[in-house]
Design an enzyme around this catalytic site. Structure first.
Site, mmCIF file in Angstrom:
data_model
loop_
_atom_site.group_PDB
_atom_site.id
_atom_site.type_symbol
_atom_site.label_atom_id
_atom_site.label_comp_id
_atom_site.label_asym_id
_atom_site.label_seq_id
_atom_site.Cartn_x
_atom_site.Cartn_y
_atom_site.Cartn_z
ATOM 1 N N GLU A 189 0.957 -1.116 0.084
ATOM 2 C CA GLU A 189 -0.091 -0.017 -0.042
ATOM 3 C C GLU A 189 0.803 1.203 -0.051
ATOM 4 O O GLU A 189 2.092 1.196 0.036
ATOM 5 C CB GLU A 189 -0.986 0.042 1.032
ATOM 6 N N LYS B 131 -5.761 -2.914 13.893
ATOM 7 C CA LYS B 131 -5.071 -1.836 14.765
ATOM 8 C C LYS B 131 -5.836 -1.668 16.054
ATOM 9 O O LYS B 131 -6.710 -1.945 16.385
ATOM 10 C CB LYS B 131 -5.447 -0.164 13.831
#
Length: 337
Positions: free
Chosen positions: A44, A181
Site C-alpha cells: 500500500e 489496529k
C-alpha cells in the site's frame, strides 16, 4: 494438504477476472511476473503519504522492496499518481509520494475515492481497500501491510467501520498484517469479518490467539492457524479454485523485540481516544490522529514497533507469495504430465 484432485481447474483462469482497465499503469516487471506466475507482493502507499514522515517513509519504502526481493518475489507499490492508478511505482514515483510538493496535498484513496481521484487527476496513497482493488485488477494475489482497519470503538453511535472489512468480503486478495489496529474494537472487528465470510488465520501453532497490532496476543481466539508459508499459500490457492471471490486475512504477531505489551499500550490508547473526543476528531481523521497521539505518548516507541512489524509482515508475505507460486507451478507441471 489434499490439494491435488480437489477441483480440476485446468486451463481455467480462476484468480483474476477481466483484463486490467486501460487507465491502470502496471510496471513491466510486475506484469511479466503475474503473467508467468512468479511471486508478487503488493504494497500500500498510505503508509508513505500519511503514515511515516519524510525521509523515514522513503527509507522504509526502499527497505521493504529489498526485503521482498531477498525472498525471491517482486514488489509492487500501489498508488494513484496524478490520477493514474499505478501498480508497481517507480523509484521516482515513490520519492514523489513520500515528499509531496508544497503546493500539493495527497489524499487517502479507498474504494469510494477511486473514480473521483482518477477523474480529477488527484495523487493519493491507497488504503488497504484501495490497494486490494487495484492489486486484484492487476492479478496480484498477496498483499502485505501493517495493520488492518476495522470497527471503531463506539461504532454503535457513529457507525464508523472501515471499508477495509467490506473489501475483504468481496475482493479475493490475501492480506498479510499484524491483525487489526489496536485502537479499534477488536472483538467487533473480527465478528464483522466472520459475517463477511473472510478466512482469518494467525501465524503459529493451534491455540495461538489473534494478535493486536503492537501486542502479540489480543486474547481473542483465532479461527484458524498456520505454521508455514506453504500452509497459508495452500488456502489462498484453494480459495481461488473454489472461486469464493472473498479475501483472506493472515495475521502475523509482532516480533517479541518490537512488542508493546497490552498492559503498557492499552492505557495509552485510552488517553489518545479521550484527547480525540475532546478535540472533536471524527471520520477519516480519527485513525491518523490517534496513531500520532500514541506516538507522542509513547515517546516514539509505537513507531519503532510499527516499523518492526511491517518489515516482518512483508517478509512473511513474500514467503507466502513464493510458496503460492511454487504450488501452482507444480500443479501445472503435474497436469502436463
Amino acid at each position: 494438504m489434499r490439494l491435488r484432485g480437489l477441483i480440476r481447474a485446468s486451463n481455467r483462469r480462476t484468480h483474476t477476472s477481466l483484463p486490467p482497465p486501460s487507465c491502470i499503469t502496471i510496471d513491466a516487471e510486475v506484469r511479466e511476473a503475474v503473467q508467468t506466475n512468479k511471486p508478487v507482493v503488493a504494497l500500500e502507499s498510505t503508509i508513505l503519504t500519511h503514515g511515516i514522515p519524510y525521509p523515514h517513509n522513503l527509507e522504509m519504502a526502499h527497505e521493504l522492496n529489498k526485503i521482498i526481493r531477498a525472498e525471491g518475489a517482486v514488489p509492487a507499490t500501489i498508488a494513484l499518481v496524478k490520477g493514474r492508478p499505478t501498480v508497481g511505482a517507480t523509484d521516482e514515483e515513490i520519492e514523489y509520494l513520500c515528499q509531496p510538493p508544497k503546493d500539493e496535498s495527497f489524499i487517502k484513496v479507498s474504494r469510494r475515492d477511486l473514480a473521483y481521484a482518477v477523474a480529477h487527476g488527484v495523487t493519493g496513497g491507497t488504503t488497504i481497500a484501495g490497494t486490494m482493488i487495484l492489486a486484484h485488477m492487476a492479478g496480484i494475489r498477496v498483499f502485505a501491510t501493517g495493520g488492518l482497519g476495522g470497527v471503531h470503538r463506539g461504532s454503535e453511535a457513529t457507525m464508523d467501520i472501515s471499508a477495509d472489512l467490506e473489501e475483504l468480503g468481496r475482493t479475493p486478495v490475501a492480506v498479510v498484517s499484524a491483525g487489526a489496529k489496536a485502537i479499534l474494537d477488536l472483538d467487533k472487528t473480527f465478528e464483522y469479518l466472520e459475517t463477511k465470510g473472510v478466512h482469518v488465520s494467525t501465524y503459529g501453532p493451534k491455540g495461538v490467539n489473534l494478535p493486536a497490532f503492537y501486542s502479540r496476543d489480543s486474547g481473542i481466539p483465532s479461527p484458524f492457524n498456520f505454521e508455514t508459508p506453504k500452509e497459508a499459500a495452500a488456502v489462498i490457492h484453494t480459495n481461488s479454485l473454489l472461486q469464493l471471490q472473498s479475501g483472506l486475512l493472515f495475521c502475523i504477531p509482532v516480533p517479541a523485540e518490537y512488542e508493546i505489551p497490552a498492559a503498557d499500550i492499552n492505557g495509552v490508547i485510552e488517553r489518545a481516544i479521550v484527547s480525540a473526543e475532546q478535540e472533536g476528531i471524527k471520520g477519516k481523521a480519527i485513525t491518523p490522529y490517534l496513531l500520532n497521539r500514541i506516538l507522542e505518548l509513547t515517546g516514539g516507541r509505537s513507531l519503532k514497533s510499527n516499523v518492526g512489524f511491517v518489515k516482518n509482515n512483508i517478509k512473511v508475505g513474500a514467503s507466502i507469495a513464493k510458496a503460492l507460486s511454487e504450488i501452482e507451478n507444480n500443479k501445472k507441471t503435474d497436469e502436463v504430465r
